[in-house]
Design a protein around this motif. Structure first.
Motif, PDB file in Angstrom:
ATOM      1  N   MET A   1       0.849  -1.204   0.000  1.00  0.00           N
ATOM      2  CA  MET A   1       0.000   0.000   0.000  1.00  0.00           C
ATOM      3  C   MET A   1       0.883   1.251   0.000  1.00  0.00           C
ATOM      4  O   MET A   1       1.776   1.364   0.838  1.00  0.00           O
ATOM      5  N   LYS A   2       0.630   2.138  -0.954  1.00  0.00           N
ATOM      6  CA  LYS A   2       1.465   3.340  -1.070  1.00  0.00           C
ATOM      7  C   LYS A   2       1.116   4.304   0.075  1.00  0.00           C
ATOM      8  O   LYS A   2       0.010   4.841   0.115  1.00  0.00           O
ATOM      9  N   THR A   3       2.054   4.461   0.998  1.00  0.00           N
ATOM     10  CA  THR A   3       1.759   5.181   2.239  1.00  0.00           C
ATOM     11  C   THR A   3       2.605   6.451   2.373  1.00  0.00           C
ATOM     12  O   THR A   3       3.804   6.430   2.104  1.00  0.00           O
ATOM     13  N   LEU A   4       1.938   7.518   2.805  1.00  0.00           N
ATOM     14  CA  LEU A   4       2.662   8.769   3.080  1.00  0.00           C
ATOM     15  C   LEU A   4       2.555   9.096   4.567  1.00  0.00           C
ATOM     16  O   LEU A   4       1.457   9.111   5.135  1.00  0.00           O
ATOM     17  N   VAL A   5       3.693   9.376   5.179  1.00  0.00           N
ATOM     18  CA  VAL A   5       3.702   9.925   6.532  1.00  0.00           C
ATOM     19  C   VAL A   5       4.002  11.412   6.378  1.00  0.00           C
ATOM     20  O   VAL A   5       5.034  11.784   5.823  1.00  0.00           O
ATOM     21  N   LEU A   6       3.073  12.258   6.825  1.00  0.00           N
ATOM     22  CA  LEU A   6       3.230  13.705   6.614  1.00  0.00           C
ATOM     23  C   LEU A   6       3.193  14.449   7.949  1.00  0.00           C
ATOM     24  O   LEU A   6       2.193  14.393   8.671  1.00  0.00           O
ATOM     25  N   GLY A   7       4.281  15.109   8.266  1.00  0.00           N
ATOM     26  CA  GLY A   7       4.345  15.918   9.485  1.00  0.00           C
ATOM     27  C   GLY A   7       4.072  17.372   9.137  1.00  0.00           C
ATOM     28  O   GLY A   7       4.678  17.933   8.231  1.00  0.00           O
ATOM     29  N   ILE A   8       3.129  17.981   9.874  1.00  0.00           N
ATOM     30  CA  ILE A   8       2.713  19.355   9.583  1.00  0.00           C
ATOM     31  C   ILE A   8       3.123  20.270  10.734  1.00  0.00           C
ATOM     32  O   ILE A   8       3.028  19.885  11.899  1.00  0.00           O
ATOM     33  N   GLY A   9       3.543  21.477  10.419  1.00  0.00           N
ATOM     34  CA  GLY A   9       3.829  22.418  11.493  1.00  0.00           C
ATOM     35  C   GLY A   9       4.597  23.634  11.028  1.00  0.00           C
ATOM     36  O   GLY A   9       4.987  23.730   9.867  1.00  0.00           O
ATOM     37  N   ASN A  10       4.772  24.551  11.952  1.00  0.00           N
ATOM     38  CA  ASN A  10       5.569  25.744  11.680  1.00  0.00           C
ATOM     39  C   ASN A  10       6.859  25.631  12.504  1.00  0.00           C
ATOM     40  O   ASN A  10       6.806  25.645  13.735  1.00  0.00           O
ATOM     41  N   PRO A  11       8.002  25.503  11.835  1.00  0.00           N
ATOM     42  CA  PRO A  11       9.241  25.233  12.578  1.00  0.00           C
ATOM     43  C   PRO A  11       9.749  26.410  13.403  1.00  0.00           C
ATOM     44  O   PRO A  11      10.710  26.255  14.148  1.00  0.00           O
ATOM     45  N   ILE A  12       9.114  27.582  13.280  1.00  0.00           N
ATOM     46  CA  ILE A  12       9.585  28.719  14.095  1.00  0.00           C
ATOM     47  C   ILE A  12       8.531  29.153  15.109  1.00  0.00           C
ATOM     48  O   ILE A  12       8.541  30.273  15.594  1.00  0.00           O
ATOM     49  N   LEU A  13       7.603  28.255  15.439  1.00  0.00           N
ATOM     50  CA  LEU A  13       6.562  28.616  16.398  1.00  0.00           C
ATOM     51  C   LEU A  13       6.495  27.575  17.530  1.00  0.00           C
ATOM     52  O   LEU A  13       5.449  26.985  17.798  1.00  0.00           O
ATOM     53  N   SER A  14       7.627  27.390  18.157  1.00  0.00           N
ATOM     54  CA  SER A  14       7.761  26.473  19.313  1.00  0.00           C
ATOM     55  C   SER A  14       7.132  25.114  19.019  1.00  0.00           C
ATOM     56  O   SER A  14       7.458  24.490  18.023  1.00  0.00           O
ATOM     57  N   ASP A  15       6.184  24.684  19.869  1.00  0.00           N
ATOM     58  CA  ASP A  15       5.626  23.330  19.748  1.00  0.00           C
ATOM     59  C   ASP A  15       4.833  23.109  18.456  1.00  0.00           C
ATOM     60  O   ASP A  15       4.519  21.971  18.118  1.00  0.00           O
ATOM     61  N   ASP A  16       4.472  24.190  17.771  1.00  0.00           N
ATOM     62  CA  ASP A  16       3.719  24.019  16.527  1.00  0.00           C
ATOM     63  C   ASP A  16       4.481  23.126  15.549  1.00  0.00           C
ATOM     64  O   ASP A  16       3.897  22.440  14.720  1.00  0.00           O
ATOM     65  N   GLY A  17       5.800  23.137  15.664  1.00  0.00           N
ATOM     66  CA  GLY A  17       6.626  22.376  14.727  1.00  0.00           C
ATOM     67  C   GLY A  17       6.803  20.908  15.097  1.00  0.00           C
ATOM     68  O   GLY A  17       7.545  20.188  14.420  1.00  0.00           O
ATOM     69  N   VAL A  18       6.109  20.451  16.143  1.00  0.00           N
ATOM     70  CA  VAL A  18       6.381  19.086  16.632  1.00  0.00           C
ATOM     71  C   VAL A  18       6.053  18.019  15.581  1.00  0.00           C
ATOM     72  O   VAL A  18       6.742  17.004  15.488  1.00  0.00           O
ATOM     73  N   LEU A  59      -1.037  11.332   9.117  1.00  0.00           N
ATOM     74  CA  LEU A  59      -0.803  12.769   9.300  1.00  0.00           C
ATOM     75  C   LEU A  59      -0.421  13.030  10.753  1.00  0.00           C
ATOM     76  O   LEU A  59      -1.122  12.577  11.665  1.00  0.00           O
ATOM     77  N   ILE A  60       0.653  13.763  10.949  1.00  0.00           N
ATOM     78  CA  ILE A  60       1.092  14.060  12.321  1.00  0.00           C
ATOM     79  C   ILE A  60       1.081  15.575  12.510  1.00  0.00           C
ATOM     80  O   ILE A  60       1.723  16.308  11.766  1.00  0.00           O
ATOM     81  N   ASP A  61       0.334  16.026  13.494  1.00  0.00           N
ATOM     82  CA  ASP A  61       0.163  17.463  13.681  1.00  0.00           C
ATOM     83  C   ASP A  61       0.070  17.753  15.184  1.00  0.00           C
ATOM     84  O   ASP A  61      -0.053  16.841  15.997  1.00  0.00           O
ATOM     85  N   SER A  62       0.111  19.030  15.517  1.00  0.00           N
ATOM     86  CA  SER A  62      -0.042  19.433  16.918  1.00  0.00           C
ATOM     87  C   SER A  62      -1.499  19.786  17.187  1.00  0.00           C
ATOM     88  O   SER A  62      -2.271  20.049  16.261  1.00  0.00           O
TER      89      SER A  62
END
Lengths: 152, 485
Positions: A1-18, A59-62
């Motif tokens: 199965m063609k799988t995507l792991v996608l991490g979302i965030g803002n790397p300059i906004l503290s925990d938002d980038g987790v 999908l991985i997000d804060s």
């Protein structure tokens, strides 16, 4: 199965980038092959461009509910994001609405969508690092998500 | 692992807020609009190399990355005292046009159209883009998505990435366009002109020709007589990328026209104890409170303001649409807040026409895209028209180009006072004798939606947009109704 792991965030906004941090770590652990791992500072419609064509999306997000401890991981399905129908308040487009719109206009949306939301402490202060509480739990967050996505 | 569901009654931290206070009679006494604050930006920047700013500032807003990138790049031009080469300037403007077109198109179909095309009386669950597509047909939905895709392709071609561009350098851009890129850009520009015309026709058919909506747009609920501000070119026509800042008074007379470099002489900031937002006002008049009229320093920015301050549009189709709007609404300036939606579509058409002009310009593919800076840096100011209004970046550095001071005046800050006034006015005129229906609250929201304010949109946390909470309090301050969207 063609799988995507996608991490979302803002790397300059503290925990938002987790979400991005976790995706980067997963990439080094998972290696090449079964999973493709990406990270991006995107939202709504832009997410469609990234996920189209895959069969399974992780999908991985804060998230900041104020309940639970910073670093806690919650699993959600698309159905759990009931926010979708109440779009008319700000200029962002939430993920669930973007996916529904994508389906209607012919995007090939993954059949399986799993969302891992990491409870955060601070996503409104500019900074390139996560808060201490989230930072110290990063290895176990990665372990936890690694475990479930490999088992599924 | 915990499972959660996010629905409208899930309280997520960090959200926009409207608080409405009722008096003894159940009428509105005061209403406040508040947005959450992102903290520590200035401190984050200080000590960094100033050349990083176009890449850093593109991450401080989820919907305006290109506007911040461009304002920062222009501030670097100023700081290093170097002009971009003519081809670089055209490439920048082309990218900027694609960005504004996409933003305006999405705003109309995702935020404006649900109220007008799905309808004020429709359930909240249908007042969204999916409801709009149900009304106007899937083919139009596909055109919007295709139009967005084409804008993104141009942004990626020039900016290096579809979001958060990385091409802006002091004195130019990082990469020239190739001759083989031209045909695709032209084709996309023509496509986007068609989409803009389609959107204007929809607006005409469904809104302007509908007496109920025309009355709403031209009526008193959504109206403020204020000053207006926006960039204009040498002929006083709308320009998103460059020009002088022009301000007109509520009667339409030019109040002042200034170089963006002098913004501190013309704009001042006011602070209120109940809001993190700073409220901009005209320095020559001063802050007189949340009131409109000639005696108040409150001014407005964004599409309607830009059209109001201009003598016209620089392209022919947009000029026709501009004339029609003022003809139908009967005066200039137009003070009706809901006309921001109309002005936005006229600007979308202008952006697409301008894109076509640039695509046909022989100089666009000239490889001379950089003037190398030779002067020591000191202080620089960059001004652009973001989709949501005039955006100003101001940096100071030491002689090595290390940042010592950063000041940004963002579009929402310029509109902040007017947004609060618009929300309060709509609440006062719509809510009577304690009767607060969802429909009326939606109409209160329409007052700020027209401006499309930035709600701390740098955050990418789930659910992917900033929640909004509306609280109605009785005369004793007790919450009698809460809505979360």
């Amino acid at each position: 199965m063609k799988t995507l792991v996608l991490g979302i965030g803002n790397p300059i906004l503290s925990d938002d980038g987790v979400g991005m941090r976790v995706a980067m770590e997963l990439k080094s652990r998972l290696g090449k092959g079964y999973f493709e791992v990406k990270w991006a500072s995107i939202e709504g419609l832009s997410t469609l461009d990234e996920i189209a064509g895959y069969e399974r999306l992780i999908l991985i997000d804060s998230i900041k509910t104020g309940k639970g401890k910073p670093g806690d991981v919650c699993k959600l399905s698309l159905r759990d994001l009931n926010f979708a129908s109440h779009l008319s308040s700000s200029h962002g487009v939430d993920f669930a609405t973007a996916v529904e719109l994508g389906k209607r206009v012919g995007y090939k949306i993954p059949e399986i969508i799993e969302i891992y939301a990491i409870e955060v402490e601070d996503n409104t202060t500019f900074g390139e690092c996560c808060t201490k509480k989230v930072e110290t739990r990063l290895p176990e967050i990665v372990d936890e998500i690694m475990e479930v996505i490999k088992c599924a | 692992m915990r499972r959660i569901t996010i629905d409208p009654i899930t309280r997520l931290e960090g959200h926009g807020k409207i608080e409405i206070f009722l008096n003894d009679a159940g009428n509105v006494d005061r209403a406040f609009f508040q947005v959450p604050e992102l903290r520590g930006f200035e401190k984050f920047c200080e000590g960094r190399a100033v050349e990083e700013m176009p890449r850093i500032t593109s991450r401080i807003c989820g919907v305006c990355p290109t506007a911040h990138h461009m304002a920062a790049t222009k501030a670097l031009d100023d700081l290093f005292q170097v002009e971009p080469t003519p081809p670089a300037r055209k490439i920048r403007e082309l990218m900027y046009s694609a960005f504004v077109i996409e933003d305006h198109m999405l705003h109309f179909f995702f935020l404006g159209a649900p109220d007008f095309i799905v309808g004020l009386d429709a359930p909240a669950s249908q007042r969204n883009i999916l409801g709009v597509i149900s009304q106007v047909g899937l083919e139009i939905g596909k055109k919007i998505i295709e139009g967005r895709k084409r804008c993104r392709e141009i942004l990626k071609l020039i900016g290096g990435k579809p979001v958060c561009p990385v091409c802006g350098l002091p004195g130019g851009v990082s990469k020239a366009l190739k001759e083989e890129d031209r045909a695709g850009i032209k084709e996309s520009a023509n496509y986007l002109i068609e989409v803009a015309q389609l959107a204007l026709k929809l607006f005409d058919d469904r809104v302007i020709k509908n007496k109920k909506y025309l009355d709403l747009i031209s009526g008193d609920v959504y109206k403020h007589r204020t000053y207006y501000m926006g960039l204009v070119d040498a002929q006083n026509r709308v320009n998103f990328y460059d020009g002088n800042v022009r301000v007109i008074d509520p009667d339409g007379e030019e109040f002042v026209k200034f170089n963006g470099h002098d913004y501190l002489s013309h704009i001042e900031e006011h602070v209120e104890p109940w809001s993190y937002t700073k409220f901009s006002s005209l320095k020559a008049i001063g802050w007189k409170g949340f009131i409109d009229g000639k005696e108040s320093g409150v001014f407005r920015v964004a599409p309607l303001a830009r059209l109001n301050v201009a003598d016209g549009m620089a392209t022919s189709l947009a000029q026709g649409a501009y004339e029609k709007m003022y003809d139908v609404l009967g005066s200039k300036p137009v003070h009706n807040t809901l006309a921001f939606h109309w002005a936005r579509l006229i600007e979308m058409l202008y952006g697409a026409e301008r894109m076509l002009e640039l695509a046909e310009d022989p100089e666009l593919t000239d490889p001379d895209v950089r003037n190398i800076p030779t002067e020591a840096p000191d202080e620089g100011i960059g001004v652009v028209e973001a989709p949501r209004g005039t955006l100003i970046h101001h940096y100071k550095t030491d002689e090595r180009g290390i940042l010592t001071d950063v000041n940004l005046i963002v579009a929402t800050q310029n509109n902040a006072a007017a947004i609060c006034m618009s929300v309060e006015r709509a609440a006062k005129l719509l809510i009577n004798h304690g009767e607060v229906s969802d429909r009326l609250l939606n109409m209160v929201e329409m007052a700020f939606r027209a401006y499309d304010p930035c709600l701390a949109c740098a955050t990418h946390s789930l659910p992917g947009k900033m929640p909004l909470e509306i609280k109605i309090r009785n005369k004793d301050g007790e919450v009698i109704k809460t809505l979360r969207r």
